[in-house]
Design a protein around this motif. Structure first.
Motif, PDB file in Angstrom:
ATOM      1  N   VAL A 164       3.101  13.972  -5.180  1.00 13.54           N
ATOM      2  CA  VAL A 164       2.246  12.844  -5.561  1.00 13.54           C
ATOM      3  C   VAL A 164       1.612  12.212  -4.323  1.00 13.54           C
ATOM      4  CG1 VAL A 164       2.338  10.488  -6.469  1.00 13.54           C
ATOM      5  CG2 VAL A 164       3.413  12.332  -7.714  1.00 13.54           C
ATOM      6  N   LYS A 165       2.339  12.185  -3.222  1.00 11.40           N
ATOM      7  CA  LYS A 165       1.838  11.548  -2.007  1.00 11.40           C
ATOM      8  C   LYS A 165       1.074  12.502  -1.096  1.00 11.40           C
ATOM      9  CE  LYS A 165       5.213   7.874  -1.866  1.00 11.40           C
ATOM     10  NZ  LYS A 165       6.228   7.159  -1.104  1.00 11.40           N
ATOM     11  N   SER A 166       0.908  13.765  -1.485  1.00 12.27           N
ATOM     12  CA  SER A 166       0.176  14.707  -0.632  1.00 12.27           C
ATOM     13  C   SER A 166      -1.290  14.293  -0.544  1.00 12.27           C
ATOM     14  CB  SER A 166       0.293  16.120  -1.186  1.00 12.27           C
ATOM     15  OG  SER A 166      -0.408  16.225  -2.402  1.00 12.27           O
ATOM     16  N   GLU A 167      -1.961  14.761   0.500  1.00 10.55           N
ATOM     17  CA  GLU A 167      -3.348  14.354   0.736  1.00 10.55           C
ATOM     18  C   GLU A 167      -4.277  14.791  -0.390  1.00 10.55           C
ATOM     19  OE1 GLU A 167      -4.950  15.195   4.563  1.00 10.55           O
ATOM     20  OE2 GLU A 167      -3.037  14.829   5.556  1.00 10.55           O
ATOM     21  N   ALA A 168      -3.977  15.905  -1.005  1.00  9.18           N
ATOM     22  CA  ALA A 168      -4.850  16.430  -2.057  1.00  9.18           C
ATOM     23  C   ALA A 168      -4.867  15.524  -3.291  1.00  9.18           C
ATOM     24  CB  ALA A 168      -4.392  17.820  -2.457  1.00  9.18           C
ATOM     25  N   TYR A 169      -3.761  14.863  -3.570  1.00 11.43           N
ATOM     26  CA  TYR A 169      -3.670  14.057  -4.787  1.00 11.43           C
ATOM     27  C   TYR A 169      -3.541  12.561  -4.536  1.00 11.43           C
ATOM     28  CZ  TYR A 169      -2.856  18.610  -6.823  1.00 11.43           C
ATOM     29  OH  TYR A 169      -2.987  19.909  -7.199  1.00 11.43           O
ATOM     30  N   ALA A 170      -3.389  12.138  -3.306  1.00  7.28           N
ATOM     31  CA  ALA A 170      -3.186  10.710  -3.024  1.00  7.28           C
ATOM     32  C   ALA A 170      -4.406   9.877  -3.393  1.00  7.28           C
ATOM     33  CB  ALA A 170      -2.836  10.505  -1.554  1.00  7.28           C
ATOM     34  N   LYS A 171      -5.601  10.436  -3.225  1.00  6.48           N
ATOM     35  CA  LYS A 171      -6.820   9.672  -3.510  1.00  6.48           C
ATOM     36  C   LYS A 171      -7.451  10.038  -4.844  1.00  6.48           C
ATOM     37  CE  LYS A 171      -7.638   9.130   1.359  1.00  6.48           C
ATOM     38  NZ  LYS A 171      -8.363   9.545   2.525  1.00  6.48           N
ATOM     39  N   ASP A 172      -6.753  10.847  -5.626  1.00  7.52           N
ATOM     40  CA  ASP A 172      -7.253  11.232  -6.946  1.00  7.52           C
ATOM     41  C   ASP A 172      -7.126  10.039  -7.893  1.00  7.52           C
ATOM     42  OD1 ASP A 172      -8.022  12.486  -9.239  1.00  7.52           O
ATOM     43  OD2 ASP A 172      -6.497  14.040  -9.201  1.00  7.52           O
ATOM     44  N   PRO A 173      -8.185   9.646  -8.586  1.00  6.88           N
ATOM     45  CA  PRO A 173      -8.106   8.475  -9.466  1.00  6.88           C
ATOM     46  C   PRO A 173      -7.170   8.674 -10.657  1.00  6.88           C
ATOM     47  CG  PRO A 173     -10.245   9.530  -9.667  1.00  6.88           C
ATOM     48  CD  PRO A 173      -9.538  10.202  -8.541  1.00  6.88           C
ATOM     49  N   ARG A 174      -6.843   9.908 -10.982  1.00  6.38           N
ATOM     50  CA  ARG A 174      -5.924  10.157 -12.095  1.00  6.38           C
ATOM     51  C   ARG A 174      -4.463   9.981 -11.695  1.00  6.38           C
ATOM     52  NH1 ARG A 174      -7.819  16.011 -13.450  1.00  6.38           N
ATOM     53  NH2 ARG A 174      -7.804  15.949 -11.202  1.00  6.38           N
ATOM     54  N   ASN A 175      -4.218   9.826 -10.411  1.00  8.02           N
ATOM     55  CA  ASN A 175      -2.854   9.663  -9.914  1.00  8.02           C
ATOM     56  C   ASN A 175      -2.370   8.252 -10.264  1.00  8.02           C
ATOM     57  OD1 ASN A 175      -0.472   9.540  -8.507  1.00  8.02           O
ATOM     58  ND2 ASN A 175      -1.320  10.268  -6.573  1.00  8.02           N
ATOM     59  N   PRO A 176      -1.285   8.132 -11.042  1.00  7.05           N
ATOM     60  CA  PRO A 176      -0.821   6.788 -11.413  1.00  7.05           C
ATOM     61  C   PRO A 176      -0.260   5.995 -10.238  1.00  7.05           C
ATOM     62  CG  PRO A 176       0.680   8.452 -12.247  1.00  7.05           C
ATOM     63  CD  PRO A 176      -0.482   9.178 -11.663  1.00  7.05           C
ATOM     64  N   TYR A 177       0.048   6.646  -9.125  1.00  6.82           N
ATOM     65  CA  TYR A 177       0.592   5.969  -7.962  1.00  6.82           C
ATOM     66  C   TYR A 177      -0.449   5.776  -6.866  1.00  6.82           C
ATOM     67  CZ  TYR A 177       4.943   7.268 -10.223  1.00  6.82           C
ATOM     68  OH  TYR A 177       5.950   7.429 -11.133  1.00  6.82           O
ATOM     69  N   ALA A 178      -1.713   5.989  -7.159  1.00 12.78           N
ATOM     70  CA  ALA A 178      -2.761   5.911  -6.142  1.00 12.78           C
ATOM     71  C   ALA A 178      -2.828   4.519  -5.517  1.00 12.78           C
ATOM     72  CB  ALA A 178      -4.115   6.296  -6.733  1.00 12.78           C
ATOM     73  N   ALA A 179      -2.746   3.470  -6.308  1.00 13.69           N
ATOM     74  CA  ALA A 179      -2.818   2.112  -5.772  1.00 13.69           C
ATOM     75  C   ALA A 179      -1.624   1.828  -4.868  1.00 13.69           C
ATOM     76  CB  ALA A 179      -2.885   1.103  -6.903  1.00 13.69           C
ATOM     77  N   GLN A 180      -0.447   2.264  -5.296  1.00 10.81           N
ATOM     78  CA  GLN A 180       0.759   2.046  -4.504  1.00 10.81           C
ATOM     79  C   GLN A 180       0.691   2.817  -3.178  1.00 10.81           C
ATOM     80  OE1 GLN A 180       4.278   3.317  -6.522  1.00 10.81           O
ATOM     81  NE2 GLN A 180       5.637   2.769  -4.841  1.00 10.81           N
ATOM     82  N   ILE A 181       0.192   4.046  -3.213  1.00 11.68           N
ATOM     83  CA  ILE A 181       0.063   4.853  -2.007  1.00 11.68           C
ATOM     84  C   ILE A 181      -0.952   4.231  -1.054  1.00 11.68           C
ATOM     85  CG2 ILE A 181      -0.658   7.105  -1.124  1.00 11.68           C
ATOM     86  CD1 ILE A 181       0.423   8.274  -3.792  1.00 11.68           C
ATOM     87  N   ALA A 182      -2.052   3.724  -1.595  1.00 10.47           N
ATOM     88  CA  ALA A 182      -3.070   3.085  -0.755  1.00 10.47           C
ATOM     89  C   ALA A 182      -2.512   1.833  -0.097  1.00 10.47           C
ATOM     90  CB  ALA A 182      -4.294   2.754  -1.605  1.00 10.47           C
ATOM     91  N   LYS A 183      -1.724   1.064  -0.812  1.00  9.02           N
ATOM     92  CA  LYS A 183      -1.146  -0.144  -0.261  1.00  9.02           C
ATOM     93  C   LYS A 183      -0.148   0.198   0.851  1.00  9.02           C
ATOM     94  CE  LYS A 183       0.476  -3.102  -3.232  1.00  9.02           C
ATOM     95  NZ  LYS A 183       1.366  -3.921  -4.095  1.00  9.02           N
ATOM     96  N   GLU A 184       0.645   1.260   0.672  1.00  2.00           N
ATOM     97  CA  GLU A 184       1.634   1.655   1.684  1.00  2.00           C
ATOM     98  C   GLU A 184       0.967   2.235   2.914  1.00  2.00           C
ATOM     99  OE1 GLU A 184       4.274   4.377  -0.179  1.00  2.00           O
ATOM    100  OE2 GLU A 184       5.227   2.849  -1.413  1.00  2.00           O
ATOM    101  N   SER A 185      -0.182   2.890   2.764  1.00  2.00           N
ATOM    102  CA  SER A 185      -0.820   3.519   3.904  1.00  2.00           C
ATOM    103  C   SER A 185      -1.469   2.509   4.848  1.00  2.00           C
ATOM    104  CB  SER A 185      -1.870   4.529   3.433  1.00  2.00           C
ATOM    105  OG  SER A 185      -2.939   3.856   2.788  1.00  2.00           O
ATOM    106  N   HIS A 186      -1.743   1.293   4.378  1.00  2.00           N
ATOM    107  CA  HIS A 186      -2.334   0.264   5.229  1.00  2.00           C
ATOM    108  C   HIS A 186      -1.320  -0.397   6.132  1.00  2.00           C
ATOM    109  CE1 HIS A 186      -6.279   0.554   3.512  1.00  2.00           C
ATOM    110  NE2 HIS A 186      -5.794   0.388   2.270  1.00  2.00           N
ATOM    111  N   HIS A 187      -0.041  -0.219   5.873  1.00  2.00           N
ATOM    112  CA  HIS A 187       1.002  -0.874   6.680  1.00  2.00           C
ATOM    113  C   HIS A 187       1.298  -0.087   7.907  1.00  2.00           C
ATOM    114  CE1 HIS A 187       2.133  -4.071   3.936  1.00  2.00           C
ATOM    115  NE2 HIS A 187       1.737  -3.249   3.008  1.00  2.00           N
TER     116      HIS A 187
END
Length: 62
Positions: free
Chosen positions: A39-62
């Motif tokens: 789920v956190k791989s680069e190929a799927y992290a920015k996919d809008p269908r990923n239910p964890y995309a918002a959470q991954i984006a928030k964690e990557s800014h830290h």
């Protein structure tokens, strides 16, 4: 001698099943870890269908 088919000592349940319980636990955690990595791989992290995309984006800014 048995009374109504019951033995004097109870039949062990957990002792013969411990390898299966341990293997099930290890398998569960390894599959969960593989899913999290997928789920956190680069190929799927920015996919809008990923239910964890918002959470991954928030964690990557830290």
């Amino acid at each position: 001698m048995s009374f109504l088919g019951l033995r004097k000592w109870p039949t062990p349940v957990a002792k013969p099943l411990w390898p299966f319980i341990a293997a099930g636990t290890i398998t569960y955690f390894l599959v969960a870890k593989a899913q999290d990595m997928g789920v956190k791989s680069e190929a799927y992290a920015k996919d809008p269908r990923n239910p964890y995309a918002a959470q991954i984006a928030k964690e990557s800014h830290h």
